[in-house]
Design an enzyme around this catalytic site. Sequence first.
Site, PDB file in Angstrom:
ATOM      1  N   LYS A  31      10.051  -0.600   4.882  1.00  0.00           N
ATOM      2  CA  LYS A  31      10.016   0.283   3.561  1.00  0.00           C
ATOM      3  C   LYS A  31      11.482   0.797   3.395  1.00  0.00           C
ATOM      4  O   LYS A  31      12.199   0.900   4.563  1.00  0.00           O
ATOM      5  CB  LYS A  31       9.320   1.447   3.415  1.00  0.00           C
ATOM      6  CG  LYS A  31       8.786   1.994   2.210  1.00  0.00           C
ATOM      7  CD  LYS A  31       7.908   1.239   1.275  1.00  0.00           C
ATOM      8  CE  LYS A  31       7.516   1.643  -0.022  1.00  0.00           C
ATOM      9  NZ  LYS A  31       6.242   0.951  -0.529  1.00  0.00           N
TER      10      LYS A  31
HETATM   11  N1  GLU Z   1       6.072  -1.187  -3.145  1.00  0.00           N
HETATM   12  C1  GLU Z   1       4.963  -2.125  -3.170  1.00  0.00           C
HETATM   13  C2  GLU Z   1       4.000  -1.401  -2.336  1.00  0.00           C
HETATM   14  O1  GLU Z   1       3.953  -0.411  -1.918  1.00  0.00           O
HETATM   15  C3  GLU Z   1       4.943  -3.605  -3.336  1.00  0.00           C
HETATM   16  C4  GLU Z   1       5.843  -4.103  -2.042  1.00  0.00           C
HETATM   17  C5  GLU Z   1       6.286  -5.607  -2.045  1.00  0.00           C
HETATM   18  O2  GLU Z   1       6.001  -6.246  -3.227  1.00  0.00           O
HETATM   19  O3  GLU Z   1       7.032  -5.813  -1.037  1.00  0.00           O
HETATM   20  O4  GLU Z   1       2.924  -2.153  -2.039  1.00  0.00           O
END
Ligand code: GLU
Length: 418
Positions: A104
């Site tokens: 993240k």
């Molecule tokens: N931000 C989204 C999540 O928390 C998508 C992450 C992604 O597509 O890599 O799942």
Amino acid sequence: MSKTFYEIVLEHFDEAAEKIHLDHDCRVLMRQPERELTVSVPVRMDDGHLEMFTGYRIQHSSSRGPCKGGIRYHQDVNLDEVKALATLMTWKCALVNIPYGGAKGGVKVDPTKLSERELVRLTRRYTVMILPIIGPRKDIPAPDINTNEDTMGWMMDTVSMLQGQTVLDMFTGKPISLGGSLGRREATGRGVMICTLGLLKKFRRDVASTTIAVQGFGNVGSVAADLLAKKGCKIVAVSDVTGGYYNPKGLNVAEMIEHANRHPFKILEGYEADGVSRISNEELLTLDVDALLPCAMERQIVKRNAQDVRAKFIVSGANGPVSKDGEDILHDKGAIIVPDILANSGGVIVSYFEWVQDIQVFFWNEDQINQQLERLMNEAFEHVWEHAEKDKISMRAAAYTIALRRVARAIQQRRIFP
Ligand code: GLU
């Protein structure tokens, strides 16, 4: 002192690790992110002065594949939050069985205070600052709160310019014209809908008489509300940063989306309609509805307010909206909670499809994508449900044990390097 988000995520981890008798080595490895990067992001503001922002990219695990996860722009972003979110991505990808680990990123910034040109400069500099650790086989960023396909397009362009070639497979959630996937924008909300309908089916509930409150009207909440309204559910309340909107007879979700789309920050500010009254975000959470969909931020249903939540079904569209204490209280009241790592996995599932399409430079149609999304999500939903029934545990505990086992297996098979 209330617990931090990362402490809550670890509490869930420890509980599941205990349940499956996870060995010591795996526990040590899985409790800690592999890599934490903090970067300074200087941005020349439009008036000429220089402002410094702080950004992060945290890779929790690469045991099952390249790290994967979104990038959040928010004034409250901090190391603890990004660590928690990176960890959740590892469990999420393992649960739905896509070949990724978890990561993240985030920048501590209120994007509504920046002009678009400032945002582009921030995004480009942040991208370059995390560039040493990201890549199509290393770590693939995507959107999250306050970032979208435009942001991903700017990131993709930055890397492409630096490399002197078009790089399609390093970011997901991109615009369709830049190697993005059909269905990606709606995917998280669509997944929330699939889980909500899955739960109603298990309890033989009539979809048309189901009342729903949705917290959050961004990319997840608005799409989930819209798709569920189209299936016949009655969306009685939604909320965003401007507060809650309530109509016991049902809201006109499509009209509300149109209203938000006209606002520069895509919010519901100024929305008015017959029969719609204003409520607070806190009131929305405790409405007498069948299903509550927290699709905004983490730690919304906690010890303090869980006792007042009246919904029987909770579908966690956001990451970490229910704390462990909150969840225990809800369970005692007989509520059923679809955990975040299942409920909001639609986004990363279609991100995976986008990456696959970018690698092969061959693109699927929207039906193919939605069908595959539904297949993967229904499989994971059934797996979690059956496991929870068999072991008489919550869907959260079942989801975690499935995910932890998969990650542990990869660690054990690879062994500890060197
Ligand atoms: N931000 C989204 C999540 O928390 C998508 C992450 C992604 O597509 O890599 O799942």
